[in-house]
Design a protein around this motif. Structure first.
Motif, PDB file in Angstrom:
ATOM      1  N   ASP A 241      37.359  43.883  33.677  1.00  0.00           N
ATOM      2  CA  ASP A 241      37.952  42.761  34.419  1.00  0.00           C
ATOM      3  C   ASP A 241      39.455  42.682  34.175  1.00  0.00           C
ATOM      4  O   ASP A 241      40.235  42.446  35.106  1.00  0.00           O
ATOM      5  N   LEU A 242      39.847  42.883  32.923  1.00  0.00           N
ATOM      6  CA  LEU A 242      41.264  42.799  32.580  1.00  0.00           C
ATOM      7  C   LEU A 242      42.050  43.936  33.221  1.00  0.00           C
ATOM      8  O   LEU A 242      43.174  43.739  33.690  1.00  0.00           O
ATOM      9  N   ASN A 243      41.446  45.116  33.266  1.00  0.00           N
ATOM     10  CA  ASN A 243      42.099  46.245  33.949  1.00  0.00           C
ATOM     11  C   ASN A 243      42.253  45.977  35.440  1.00  0.00           C
ATOM     12  O   ASN A 243      43.281  46.315  36.044  1.00  0.00           O
ATOM     13  N   THR A 244      41.220  45.395  36.040  1.00  0.00           N
ATOM     14  CA  THR A 244      41.296  45.066  37.466  1.00  0.00           C
ATOM     15  C   THR A 244      42.404  44.052  37.728  1.00  0.00           C
ATOM     16  O   THR A 244      43.187  44.200  38.676  1.00  0.00           O
ATOM     17  N   LEU A 245      42.475  43.022  36.890  1.00  0.00           N
ATOM     18  CA  LEU A 245      43.528  42.022  37.047  1.00  0.00           C
ATOM     19  C   LEU A 245      44.903  42.662  36.900  1.00  0.00           C
ATOM     20  O   LEU A 245      45.825  42.352  37.668  1.00  0.00           O
ATOM     21  N   LEU A 246      45.048  43.557  35.947  1.00  0.00           N
ATOM     22  CA  LEU A 246      46.325  44.244  35.748  1.00  0.00           C
ATOM     23  C   LEU A 246      46.712  45.039  36.991  1.00  0.00           C
ATOM     24  O   LEU A 246      47.871  45.008  37.437  1.00  0.00           O
ATOM     25  N   THR A 247      45.750  45.736  37.585  1.00  0.00           N
ATOM     26  CA  THR A 247      46.006  46.498  38.813  1.00  0.00           C
ATOM     27  C   THR A 247      46.472  45.580  39.937  1.00  0.00           C
ATOM     28  O   THR A 247      47.434  45.890  40.660  1.00  0.00           O
ATOM     29  N   LEU A 248      45.799  44.436  40.086  1.00  0.00           N
ATOM     30  CA  LEU A 248      46.161  43.488  41.138  1.00  0.00           C
ATOM     31  C   LEU A 248      47.539  42.885  40.892  1.00  0.00           C
ATOM     32  O   LEU A 248      48.314  42.665  41.837  1.00  0.00           O
ATOM     33  N   TYR A 249      47.862  42.619  39.652  1.00  0.00           N
ATOM     34  CA  TYR A 249      49.213  42.142  39.311  1.00  0.00           C
ATOM     35  C   TYR A 249      50.264  43.174  39.731  1.00  0.00           C
ATOM     36  O   TYR A 249      51.310  42.839  40.299  1.00  0.00           O
ATOM     37  N   ASN A 250      49.975  44.436  39.439  1.00  0.00           N
ATOM     38  CA  ASN A 250      50.937  45.504  39.742  1.00  0.00           C
ATOM     39  C   ASN A 250      51.150  45.703  41.233  1.00  0.00           C
ATOM     40  O   ASN A 250      52.163  46.270  41.653  1.00  0.00           O
ATOM     41  N   ILE A 292      46.826  46.039  28.401  1.00  0.00           N
ATOM     42  CA  ILE A 292      46.067  44.799  28.279  1.00  0.00           C
ATOM     43  C   ILE A 292      46.655  43.933  27.161  1.00  0.00           C
ATOM     44  O   ILE A 292      46.719  42.708  27.280  1.00  0.00           O
ATOM     45  N   HIS A 293      47.108  44.564  26.106  1.00  0.00           N
ATOM     46  CA  HIS A 293      47.756  43.834  25.014  1.00  0.00           C
ATOM     47  C   HIS A 293      48.958  43.052  25.532  1.00  0.00           C
ATOM     48  O   HIS A 293      49.186  41.892  25.159  1.00  0.00           O
ATOM     49  N   LYS A 294      49.703  43.674  26.429  1.00  0.00           N
ATOM     50  CA  LYS A 294      50.887  43.023  26.996  1.00  0.00           C
ATOM     51  C   LYS A 294      50.508  41.935  27.997  1.00  0.00           C
ATOM     52  O   LYS A 294      51.194  40.907  28.102  1.00  0.00           O
ATOM     53  N   LEU A 295      49.406  42.140  28.736  1.00  0.00           N
ATOM     54  CA  LEU A 295      48.993  41.195  29.779  1.00  0.00           C
ATOM     55  C   LEU A 295      48.371  39.934  29.200  1.00  0.00           C
ATOM     56  O   LEU A 295      48.704  38.821  29.618  1.00  0.00           O
ATOM     57  N   VAL A 296      47.462  40.086  28.240  1.00  0.00           N
ATOM     58  CA  VAL A 296      46.701  38.951  27.705  1.00  0.00           C
ATOM     59  C   VAL A 296      47.533  38.265  26.627  1.00  0.00           C
ATOM     60  O   VAL A 296      47.720  38.800  25.537  1.00  0.00           O
ATOM     61  N   LYS A 297      48.003  37.071  26.946  1.00  0.00           N
ATOM     62  CA  LYS A 297      48.931  36.354  26.057  1.00  0.00           C
ATOM     63  C   LYS A 297      48.237  35.345  25.154  1.00  0.00           C
ATOM     64  O   LYS A 297      48.858  34.802  24.238  1.00  0.00           O
ATOM     65  N   GLY A 298      46.947  35.065  25.425  1.00  0.00           N
ATOM     66  CA  GLY A 298      46.294  34.068  24.594  1.00  0.00           C
ATOM     67  C   GLY A 298      44.869  33.790  25.031  1.00  0.00           C
ATOM     68  O   GLY A 298      44.357  34.380  25.988  1.00  0.00           O
ATOM     69  N   VAL A 299      44.242  32.873  24.310  1.00  0.00           N
ATOM     70  CA  VAL A 299      42.872  32.453  24.607  1.00  0.00           C
ATOM     71  C   VAL A 299      42.798  30.928  24.601  1.00  0.00           C
ATOM     72  O   VAL A 299      43.617  30.248  23.986  1.00  0.00           O
ATOM     73  N   MET A 300      41.780  30.409  25.305  1.00  0.00           N
ATOM     74  CA  MET A 300      41.448  28.987  25.290  1.00  0.00           C
ATOM     75  C   MET A 300      40.087  28.817  24.623  1.00  0.00           C
ATOM     76  O   MET A 300      39.146  29.561  24.939  1.00  0.00           O
ATOM     77  N   ILE A 301      40.000  27.844  23.732  1.00  0.00           N
ATOM     78  CA  ILE A 301      38.761  27.596  22.990  1.00  0.00           C
ATOM     79  C   ILE A 301      38.476  26.098  23.025  1.00  0.00           C
ATOM     80  O   ILE A 301      39.365  25.291  22.765  1.00  0.00           O
ATOM     81  N   GLU A 302      37.227  25.743  23.317  1.00  0.00           N
ATOM     82  CA  GLU A 302      36.832  24.335  23.263  1.00  0.00           C
ATOM     83  C   GLU A 302      36.228  24.040  21.896  1.00  0.00           C
ATOM     84  O   GLU A 302      35.238  24.659  21.488  1.00  0.00           O
ATOM     85  N   SER A 303      36.835  23.087  21.202  1.00  0.00           N
ATOM     86  CA  SER A 303      36.515  22.842  19.800  1.00  0.00           C
ATOM     87  C   SER A 303      36.784  21.384  19.464  1.00  0.00           C
ATOM     88  O   SER A 303      37.726  20.779  19.996  1.00  0.00           O
TER      89      SER A 303
END
Length: 342
Positions: A241-250, A292-303
């Motif tokens: 999924d992350l690779n697909t998103l990266l392709t679409l961004y590009n 992917i390391h460069k694309l994914v800047k963070g996570v959201m967690i419900e806590s």
């Protein structure tokens, strides 16, 4: 008309004048805004962790949560930036249920929007003061931006709002990073169209004025999972999924390509304990691919302070009255694990 006009609400200017942010917290917000923005522009390689209750329902327990979080932040601040999730508006799929503090400052009483706006603002300011951290909220009602524009360092646009024209145009005037979630259908192109709209200048009507915005270059994507036509959850945090998103961004002319992974909602099928596994898989994917390391800047967690959820009126302090959340002990361990990946 079938509208009953209950009361006239104070303007954002009136609320901000009456409940002003103290000078030292104004300086804190400037520092935090720059720190967080630098992650999205690539000037900083720190990783964002947007973490907190599904809905911020009670000032004391929320502020105790963020105060505890600040102590964790001290141990990981060289690698991570913790952003308290203090969500005071709660979108509802069917319209039923608790809609957040702005609607009901007391979840067991009737709606009171005037008091809700005051309670929301007081809680955000107190949370800043006790923790030294500035927070994130969801902009369910774009006309409410003025009430919080001087206290938030991050804004999310929800899956049900991301296709709405007024949300997209209003985000184009925000001066903080703003995450556009994929719609419940999971369509990446809808999400990216929202980012494109938010990054560009627009003229439109807003709170009785004709306005023009300059565009928000810090608008970005949030992957939160999807729902298929049978109502089943479909995750979208996997490596593919992350690779697909990266392709679409590009393929698009967008500034500061970036993605945040929401570990709950349809990514976890609201099985809150799965957030631990999901976050670790995302961190592993970042290790496998520099792109992917460069694309994914963070996570959201419900806590929250206590794991799980409860019904309104059950009275368990620090336990969610909406979606189930991780407890604080599991959250603390997970944050330390994220820091180890970095």
């Amino acid at each position: 008309m079938s509208f009953e006009f209950i009361q006239k609400l104070p303007t954002p200017e009136e609320i901000r004048d009456e409940f002003a942010v103290p000078k030292h917290l104004q300086e804190l917000k400037k520092e935090r805004d720059k720190m967080i923005s630098d992650v999205f522009t690539g000037k900083s390689d720190k990783f964002l962790v947007i973490v907190g209750p599904c809905s911020a329902d009670h000032e004391d327990s929320v502020c105790e949560y963020v105060e505890r979080l600040s102590k964790v932040n001290e141990k990981v601040k060289d690698k991570l930036i913790l952003i308290p999730r203090i969500y005071t508006n709660k979108p509802r799929t069917t319209g039923a249920g608790y809609k957040g503090m702005v609607h009901q400052p007391d979840p067991e009483k009737k709606p009171d929007f005037r008091q809700g706006l005051i309670s929301m603002r007081k809680m955000h300011i107190r949370a800043m003061d006790v923790s030294g951290l500035t927070s994130a909220d969801e902009m369910l009602y774009p006309e409410n931006w003025g009430y919080v524009s001087d206290i938030l360092s991050y804004v999310a646009i929800g899956a049900r709002s991301v296709e709405d024209q007024q949300h997209r145009l209003t985000v184009s005037g925000f001066d903080v990073p703003s995450g556009m979630k994929n719609p419940t259908s999971g369509d990446f192109s809808v999400m990216l169209n929202s980012v494109y709209a938010a990054q560009h200048s627009h003229s439109f009507t807003y709170r009785g004025y004709e306005v023009k915005t300059s565009g928000n270059p810090l608008a970005h994507t949030i992957l939160r999972g999807a729902v298929n036509k049978y109502g089943r959850s479909l995750p979208n945090y996997h490596y593919e999924d992350l690779n697909t998103l990266l392709t679409l961004y590009n393929e698009r002319d967008l500034e500061n390509p970036a993605c945040i992974i929401d570990a709950n909602h349809n990514n976890s099928n609201k099985d809150y304990i799965q957030q631990i596994r999901i976050v670790k898989e995302v961190m592993h994917s970042r290790k496998l691919s520099s792109d992917i390391h460069k694309l994914v800047k963070g996570v959201m967690i419900e806590s929250y302070l206590i794991e799980g959820c409860q019904k309104i009126g059950d009275g368990v302090y620090g336990k969610s009255i909406t979606d189930p959340c991780l407890g604080f002990e599991d959250t603390e361990r997970l944050i330390y694990d994220i820091a180890e990946y970095e």
